[in-house]
Design a protein around this motif. Structure first.
Motif, mmCIF file in Angstrom:
data_model
loop_
_atom_site.group_PDB
_atom_site.id
_atom_site.type_symbol
_atom_site.label_atom_id
_atom_site.label_comp_id
_atom_site.label_asym_id
_atom_site.label_seq_id
_atom_site.Cartn_x
_atom_site.Cartn_y
_atom_site.Cartn_z
ATOM 1 N N UNK A 1 42.587 58.460 61.305
ATOM 2 C CA UNK A 1 43.652 59.462 61.242
ATOM 3 C C UNK A 1 44.860 58.938 62.032
ATOM 4 N N UNK A 2 46.041 59.183 61.532
ATOM 5 C CA UNK A 2 47.278 58.784 62.179
ATOM 6 C C UNK A 2 47.344 59.350 63.601
ATOM 7 N N UNK A 3 47.662 58.495 64.572
ATOM 8 C CA UNK A 3 47.669 58.888 65.981
ATOM 9 C C UNK A 3 48.671 60.000 66.262
ATOM 10 N N UNK A 4 49.874 59.898 65.725
ATOM 11 C CA UNK A 4 50.896 60.924 65.968
ATOM 12 C C UNK A 4 50.477 62.263 65.375
ATOM 13 N N UNK A 5 49.905 62.218 64.191
ATOM 14 C CA UNK A 5 49.416 63.436 63.543
ATOM 15 C C UNK A 5 48.330 64.070 64.398
ATOM 16 N N UNK A 6 47.403 63.253 64.877
ATOM 17 C CA UNK A 6 46.304 63.742 65.710
ATOM 18 C C UNK A 6 46.832 64.358 67.008
ATOM 19 N N UNK A 7 47.837 63.727 67.626
ATOM 20 C CA UNK A 7 48.411 64.273 68.863
ATOM 21 C C UNK A 7 49.043 65.636 68.622
ATOM 22 N N UNK A 8 49.682 65.807 67.482
ATOM 23 C CA UNK A 8 50.267 67.109 67.138
ATOM 24 C C UNK A 8 49.209 68.188 66.990
ATOM 25 N N UNK A 9 48.106 67.832 66.376
ATOM 26 C CA UNK A 9 47.006 68.780 66.199
ATOM 27 C C UNK A 9 46.385 69.117 67.552
ATOM 28 N N UNK A 10 46.215 68.105 68.384
ATOM 29 C CA UNK A 10 45.640 68.334 69.710
ATOM 30 C C UNK A 10 46.580 69.198 70.549
ATOM 31 N N UNK A 11 47.889 68.974 70.426
ATOM 32 C CA UNK A 11 48.856 69.830 71.123
ATOM 33 C C UNK A 11 48.667 71.287 70.708
ATOM 34 N N UNK A 12 48.493 71.520 69.428
ATOM 35 C CA UNK A 12 48.263 72.873 68.926
ATOM 36 C C UNK A 12 46.978 73.453 69.531
ATOM 37 N N UNK A 13 45.944 72.640 69.625
ATOM 38 C CA UNK A 13 44.671 73.092 70.213
ATOM 39 C C UNK A 13 44.833 73.425 71.695
ATOM 40 N N UNK A 14 45.575 72.600 72.426
ATOM 41 C CA UNK A 14 45.830 72.851 73.854
ATOM 42 C C UNK A 14 46.580 74.166 74.016
ATOM 43 N N UNK A 15 47.622 74.360 73.233
ATOM 44 C CA UNK A 15 48.383 75.614 73.287
ATOM 45 C C UNK A 15 47.485 76.807 72.961
ATOM 46 N N UNK A 16 46.634 76.653 71.970
ATOM 47 C CA UNK A 16 45.745 77.739 71.575
ATOM 48 C C UNK A 16 44.810 78.133 72.715
ATOM 49 N N UNK A 17 44.175 77.149 73.329
ATOM 50 C CA UNK A 17 43.246 77.438 74.426
ATOM 51 C C UNK A 17 43.939 78.150 75.581
ATOM 52 N N UNK A 18 45.087 77.614 75.986
ATOM 53 C CA UNK A 18 45.767 78.163 77.157
ATOM 54 C C UNK A 18 46.470 79.480 76.832
ATOM 55 N N UNK A 19 46.717 79.750 75.566
ATOM 56 C CA UNK A 19 47.283 81.056 75.202
ATOM 57 C C UNK A 19 46.246 82.164 75.384
ATOM 58 N N UNK B 1 51.635 77.326 64.901
ATOM 59 C CA UNK B 1 50.592 77.928 64.055
ATOM 60 C C UNK B 1 51.144 78.180 62.659
ATOM 61 N N UNK B 2 52.347 78.710 62.575
ATOM 62 C CA UNK B 2 52.989 78.967 61.277
ATOM 63 C C UNK B 2 53.164 77.655 60.513
ATOM 64 N N UNK B 3 53.686 76.633 61.202
ATOM 65 C CA UNK B 3 53.871 75.334 60.568
ATOM 66 C C UNK B 3 52.561 74.738 60.078
ATOM 67 N N UNK B 4 51.513 74.864 60.910
ATOM 68 C CA UNK B 4 50.199 74.343 60.543
ATOM 69 C C UNK B 4 49.655 75.087 59.324
ATOM 70 N N UNK B 5 49.765 76.406 59.332
ATOM 71 C CA UNK B 5 49.261 77.214 58.216
ATOM 72 C C UNK B 5 49.971 76.853 56.921
ATOM 73 N N UNK B 6 51.293 76.728 56.980
ATOM 74 C CA UNK B 6 52.059 76.341 55.790
ATOM 75 C C UNK B 6 51.641 74.957 55.297
ATOM 76 N N UNK B 7 51.442 74.035 56.243
ATOM 77 C CA UNK B 7 51.041 72.671 55.900
ATOM 78 C C UNK B 7 49.678 72.656 55.218
ATOM 79 N N UNK B 8 48.723 73.386 55.765
ATOM 80 C CA UNK B 8 47.371 73.430 55.196
ATOM 81 C C UNK B 8 47.405 74.006 53.783
ATOM 82 N N UNK B 9 48.177 75.059 53.575
ATOM 83 C CA UNK B 9 48.301 75.646 52.237
ATOM 84 C C UNK B 9 48.858 74.605 51.267
#
Length: 111
Positions: free
Chosen positions: A1-19, A86-94
């Motif tokens: 998996x592309x490193x930059x893409x993975x870092x973006x996903x991990x950033x989303x996960x970090x934000x999710x946990x701490x939220x 989250x909105x960006x991720x949801x749109x991307x997945x769709x």
């Protein structure tokens, strides 16, 4: 998996946990590490950057039987950033799922 893409996903996960609750760095690492192949060398730079950008504030706390720990708390700015991600991720997945389903349909039609 592309490193930059993975870092973006991990950033989303970090934000999710701490939220959901304030967490210290190693706790974040262990939570994400349970489901993904990540290390402290990936998580801590993300925590530092998100703090520097104003998405997290920090405070120290001594828990019973442990040393002083630095906790991360999401800020109002961080909540907005998280919601946008989250909105960006949801749109991307769709969009990806649409493309994948077209590809699947096209390959089935050719049989």
């Amino acid at each position: 998996m592309n490193t930059q893409f993975k870092k973006g996903i991990i950033e989303l996960c970090v934000l999710s946990l701490i939220s959901k609750k304030d967490m210290y760095g190693y706790e974040v690492v262990k939570e994400i590490e349970a489901d993904m192949d990540v290390t402290e060398n990936t998580i801590y730079p993300i925590l530092r950057r998100l703090t520097k950008e104003g998405n997290f504030s920090t405070y120290t706390k001594v828990c019973e039987g442990s040393k002083e720990r630095k906790y991360y708390k999401i800020t109002e700015e961080g909540k907005i950033h998280y919601e946008n991600m989250v909105k960006g991720w949801s749109d991307f997945v769709v969009s990806v799922n649409k493309v994948l389903s077209y590809e699947y349909k096209d390959s089935k039609e050719g049989e």
